[in-house]
Design an enzyme around this catalytic site. Structure first.
Site, PDB file in Angstrom:
ATOM      1  N   TYR A 156       0.848  -1.192   0.000  1.00 56.16           N
ATOM      2  CA  TYR A 156       0.000   0.000   0.000  1.00 56.16           C
ATOM      3  C   TYR A 156       0.888   1.248   0.000  1.00 56.16           C
ATOM      4  O   TYR A 156       1.762   1.395   0.851  1.00 56.16           O
ATOM      5  CB  TYR A 156      -0.903   0.027   1.245  1.00 56.16           C
ATOM      6  N   GLN A 217     -10.930  -0.162   0.446  1.00 52.20           N
ATOM      7  CA  GLN A 217     -11.285  -0.981  -0.724  1.00 52.20           C
ATOM      8  C   GLN A 217     -10.053  -1.609  -1.366  1.00 52.20           C
ATOM      9  O   GLN A 217     -10.109  -2.757  -1.846  1.00 52.20           O
ATOM     10  CB  GLN A 217     -12.096  -0.164  -1.739  1.00 52.20           C
ATOM     11  N   ASN A 240      -3.702   5.687   6.053  1.00 51.07           N
ATOM     12  CA  ASN A 240      -4.476   6.468   7.027  1.00 51.07           C
ATOM     13  C   ASN A 240      -5.289   5.546   7.937  1.00 51.07           C
ATOM     14  O   ASN A 240      -5.122   4.324   7.922  1.00 51.07           O
ATOM     15  CB  ASN A 240      -5.373   7.482   6.303  1.00 51.07           C
ATOM     16  N   SER A 263       6.308   9.226  13.740  1.00 51.32           N
ATOM     17  CA  SER A 263       7.756   9.034  13.802  1.00 51.32           C
ATOM     18  C   SER A 263       8.369   9.701  15.028  1.00 51.32           C
ATOM     19  O   SER A 263       7.771  10.603  15.612  1.00 51.32           O
ATOM     20  CB  SER A 263       8.346   9.644  12.534  1.00 51.32           C
ATOM     21  N   GLN A 285      12.403  15.415  12.157  1.00 53.71           N
ATOM     22  CA  GLN A 285      11.344  14.533  12.648  1.00 53.71           C
ATOM     23  C   GLN A 285      10.042  15.300  12.799  1.00 53.71           C
ATOM     24  O   GLN A 285       8.978  14.831  12.397  1.00 53.71           O
ATOM     25  CB  GLN A 285      11.676  13.961  14.044  1.00 53.71           C
ATOM     26  N   HIS A 288       7.371  15.885  10.057  1.00 56.47           N
ATOM     27  CA  HIS A 288       6.618  14.762   9.490  1.00 56.47           C
ATOM     28  C   HIS A 288       5.130  14.842   9.803  1.00 56.47           C
ATOM     29  O   HIS A 288       4.286  14.555   8.975  1.00 56.47           O
ATOM     30  CB  HIS A 288       7.131  13.433  10.057  1.00 56.47           C
ATOM     31  N   GLU A 353      12.445   5.092  17.816  1.00 61.85           N
ATOM     32  CA  GLU A 353      12.551   4.614  16.435  1.00 61.85           C
ATOM     33  C   GLU A 353      13.942   4.953  15.885  1.00 61.85           C
ATOM     34  O   GLU A 353      14.613   4.112  15.301  1.00 61.85           O
ATOM     35  CB  GLU A 353      11.450   5.301  15.619  1.00 61.85           C
ATOM     36  N   HIS A 354      14.342   6.223  16.051  1.00 62.78           N
ATOM     37  CA  HIS A 354      15.656   6.680  15.583  1.00 62.78           C
ATOM     38  C   HIS A 354      16.443   7.211  16.772  1.00 62.78           C
ATOM     39  O   HIS A 354      15.920   8.024  17.526  1.00 62.78           O
ATOM     40  CB  HIS A 354      15.520   7.828  14.578  1.00 62.78           C
ATOM     41  N   ASP A 387      16.889   7.784   6.162  1.00 63.32           N
ATOM     42  CA  ASP A 387      15.579   7.866   5.501  1.00 63.32           C
ATOM     43  C   ASP A 387      15.685   7.561   4.008  1.00 63.32           C
ATOM     44  O   ASP A 387      14.714   7.137   3.389  1.00 63.32           O
ATOM     45  CB  ASP A 387      14.989   9.282   5.643  1.00 63.32           C
ATOM     46  N   GLU A 441      -0.122 -35.917  29.225  1.00 64.01           N
ATOM     47  CA  GLU A 441      -0.982 -34.782  28.857  1.00 64.01           C
ATOM     48  C   GLU A 441      -2.403 -35.243  28.515  1.00 64.01           C
ATOM     49  O   GLU A 441      -3.225 -34.444  28.059  1.00 64.01           O
ATOM     50  CB  GLU A 441      -0.364 -34.010  27.680  1.00 64.01           C
ATOM     51  N   HIS A 446      -2.369 -39.254  20.459  1.00 66.20           N
ATOM     52  CA  HIS A 446      -0.975 -38.881  20.205  1.00 66.20           C
ATOM     53  C   HIS A 446      -0.057 -40.065  20.526  1.00 66.20           C
ATOM     54  O   HIS A 446       0.817 -40.436  19.730  1.00 66.20           O
ATOM     55  CB  HIS A 446      -0.571 -37.683  21.068  1.00 66.20           C
TER      56      HIS A 446
END
Lengths: 460, 460
Positions: A156, A217, A240, A263, A285, A288, A353-354, A387, A441, A446
């Site tokens: 996506y 969709q 989104n 981020s 950062q 963003h 993250e960074h 990046d 068990e 088994h």
């Protein structure tokens, strides 16, 4: 949760420097390790939520059901309604000629930069390819782990301003390296037009099957298939709230990647940095997303103040100033520590993250960092290099999830199958232990499936 | 979905052999590759749902909120109410002395079998330990992937009959091999008593922090912590609908493993097998759960019929006959193919959790199998060996998710951090491409954070 958020806001009011001048655009949170309330404030800071999740589940459920029921016709309807594109005029599938034309339309400098990025990303990710491990143990039992690529993945790509060609490379190249035979890209459009750089990046990453669809969709069509689009086994890439909800709903039918949050960067810096360099990294950062987070930890109060002033200055001339200002005001932070060693446990709790280490001898700190999506070492490694052109992946765990998860890589496009092989002799040696455990068990069938092969007098 | 289920049921009625005799307990679905409707029927068979998911989200949400608000007191209340255990009499934490006593209480044969299993599982999983990859490319850029263990993981062990010591080994040993410093086990009890074999397995796997709590309240305490229990970073292990819902709700705050569905086996067998062996293997799956699934694909109709008869015979003497009968009746299947090569694409679409290849020359089929959780090669490798003592993990992807995911392994207890390091020279070479891409994506602060270090005359 409510209480904590409230505590964080009141703390924030208290801990800000007094706004004595109108010129100040935004003040970040200030925390001092030596303050008596530091542990409480830091704990509250860690749990601050940075995104509001919209509940779109019912709408998304209806769209998914409709795509499953009506296939292409549903895709055409939603794309006409949401994207203003008429598939009887502009076909849903992007043609090879269109991709050729897009490549011609991309500025040579940008195309060249995409090629540099693609080459480096591919080279780095090749090193992540796992090796099969097939072996016989001392007993003669054959064991193994065998890796295979996923048959088909969907990627996506968001539309509009968040339609980043760099993200196409970061998501598609590991799939190509993994050997995924079919990579399908979906991207919503405004009236059918796709950012040429996105199509160029797709071509560089070997993606040729592209549809101009988006939203829930598009996710539904990748998961369940339509007349035109064969279903995939895993769906990757950001989107989104509708896309995120759709991915959660189709999970199980197909695999999905992590749902990324806003981020964040944590910069640990000593006084010997240029404050403007560090301010620029924080703002990279912050620009963003209003929910992005930029944090500075330093051992020098005066340096921290200089960085804050540099942020103020730079904010004024930034095209995305509004976003960056909101991010810095609401989630930015400057944390003062008595020495940089004290930054380590804080960094491990933040699990950014960074993480930039802008200090003398950063290498000595690297082994102490347990939790970080990516580490950028030294004053000449701004996070932005990662990046785009560093070679490592820019899809990284956000919101403290680096405590338990990794950035995107080749393994996310593969799966491991275990292999086991016994002959009669190995079964004779190992069988009795399996029978004992199965019986303990309470799983008699088994036990029987082993015993019957050993002529143990079990009923057949 | 509704339509498909209905189609599957009517097909099932049609394709069953006529039940001419009262002696027949359960008939599986029969499909023949050469029938004209095969593709349609097989596709419907693939999408048959085998579990009803109970909606317990609201109840679970309330329990989680309560544990977050009241901590240990909430755990005590829920454990008194649901498990009939009074923590003022039987402490929540299991003591080392209790584990010692449990080991003495386990039958020597079972304890010995657990040790065999633990040794083999640990040895196999050691081979999964990833290697760090730190290197410099030709340009002098430092790159790397570094693996670290997760700081703390929680392991949920179900209570009652599903409290399997083998699952404790399978979940805890990979964590131990990964180097996870803290492994916390939670297990619900009836009145405080824990299956001694479960405690013995915990000891063998190096787990010493054990609490007698279960349900959503146990998951909440692992995710958020209480006065007694420090929070973990990831929660693993199977559980009932409440546990599964709780894991989904705390995901994000902590990591979780996959949510496992009912177990399944696909056996591909030629006529030269003992029908009773294959029937025993099918029933070893079927006895797990009424939603479990056992499928036979064979190229010999008479052999298929013999296996069906053997299943009938064996069902009559099975302690868990009721469960196995329901599973075989509702989800069992015998698929006839004209030759075993035709089984390969079917097996790849079924993507079974367990795949047995019981045929002459099984090795030639292995490379053609793309989708399977685990492959058991040859007539002397019943799947049950993999459940206990083979050495590979028995936590495997169910419900066709082997198309996109792997069984449990050491990597599930670790995370990868990317490393990037540039000096001034490397930044000078790579910087311009990063700037070009940042500008083309409209991210000016990104461009600036590189340009400012190159003295490109960008504003600081």
């Amino acid at each position: 949760m409510g209480n904590r958020v409230q505590a964080a806001s009141s703390r924030r009011r208290l801990s800000r420097a007094p706004a004595t001048t109108k010129r100040i655009i935004a003040l970040a949170i200030r925390l001092n390790f030596l303050d008596s309330g530091f542990e409480r404030d830091f704990a509250a800071f860690l749990t601050t939520k940075r995104e509001v999740s919209e509940d779109v589940n019912a709408v998304v459920r209806a769209i998914i059901d409709d795509v499953r029921a009506r296939g292409d016709a549903a895709l055409a309807d939603y794309s006409a309604r949401f994207d203003g594109v008429d598939f009887s005029v502009t076909p849903m599938a992007v043609s090879a000629a269109e991709i050729d034309a897009a490549i011609d339309a991309v500025e040579p400098e940008v195309l060249g930069a995409l090629k540099v990025a693609a080459t480096r990303i591919e080279a780095h990710h090749r090193r992540q390819l796992p090796k099969d491990d097939l072996y016989e143990d001392k007993m003669g039992v054959g064991l193994g782990s065998r890796w295979t690529a996923i048959d088909a993945v969907g990627l996506y790509v968001p539309g509009g301003t968040a339609s980043y060609p760099s993200s196409v490379l970061m998501n598609a190249l590991p799939a190509k390296v993994a050997g995924v035979p079919r990579i399908v890209m979906v991207v919503p459009t405004r009236g059918g037009a796709i950012n040429p750089a996105v199509l160029a990046a797709a071509r560089l990453a070997g993606v040729e099957e592209i549809y101009r669809i988006g939203g829930a969709q598009a996710v539904a069509s990748l998961a369940y298939g339509t007349e035109t689009i064969a279903p995939v086994a895993k769906i990757m890439g950001p989107g989104n709230a509708y896309v995120a909800a759709a991915k959660r709903q189709v999970f199980g039918t197909v695999g999905i990647d992590m749902i990324a949050g806003p981020s964040e960067v944590l910069v640990i810096a000593d006084r010997d940095n240029d404050p403007d360099w560090i301010a620029a990294d924080l703002l990279a950062q912050a620009e963003h997303d209003a929910g992005a987070q930029a944090i500075l930890i330093t051992d020098d109060a005066a340096f921290g103040a200089s960085v804050e002033q540099a942020v103020e200055r730079q904010l004024k001339t930034l095209p995305r100033s509004e976003t960056a200002t909101a991010s810095w005001r609401d989630f930015g932070a400057v944390i003062l520590v008595p020495d940089l060693d004290k930054a380590v446990p804080l960094a491990n709790r933040i699990a950014a993250e960074h993480l930039e280490l802008a200090m003398a001898d950063p290498d000595s700190m690297v082994p102490k960092i347990r939790n970080a999506g990516a580490i950028f070492i030294g004053r000449h490694t701004p996070e932005v290099i990662g990046d785009y052109v560093g070679g490592s992946n820019h899809v990284l765990p956000t919101a403290r999830s680096a405590r338990f998860s990794s950035g995107l890589g080749v393994l996310d496009y593969m799966k491991r199958t275990s292999i086991l092989r016994l002959g009669p002799e190995q079964l004779r040696i190992l069988g009795p232990a399996a029978i004992a455990l199965a019986k303990s068990e309470g799983l008699e069938a088994h036990a029987r499936s082993v015993a019957i092969r050993l002529n143990f007098g079990e009923e057949g």
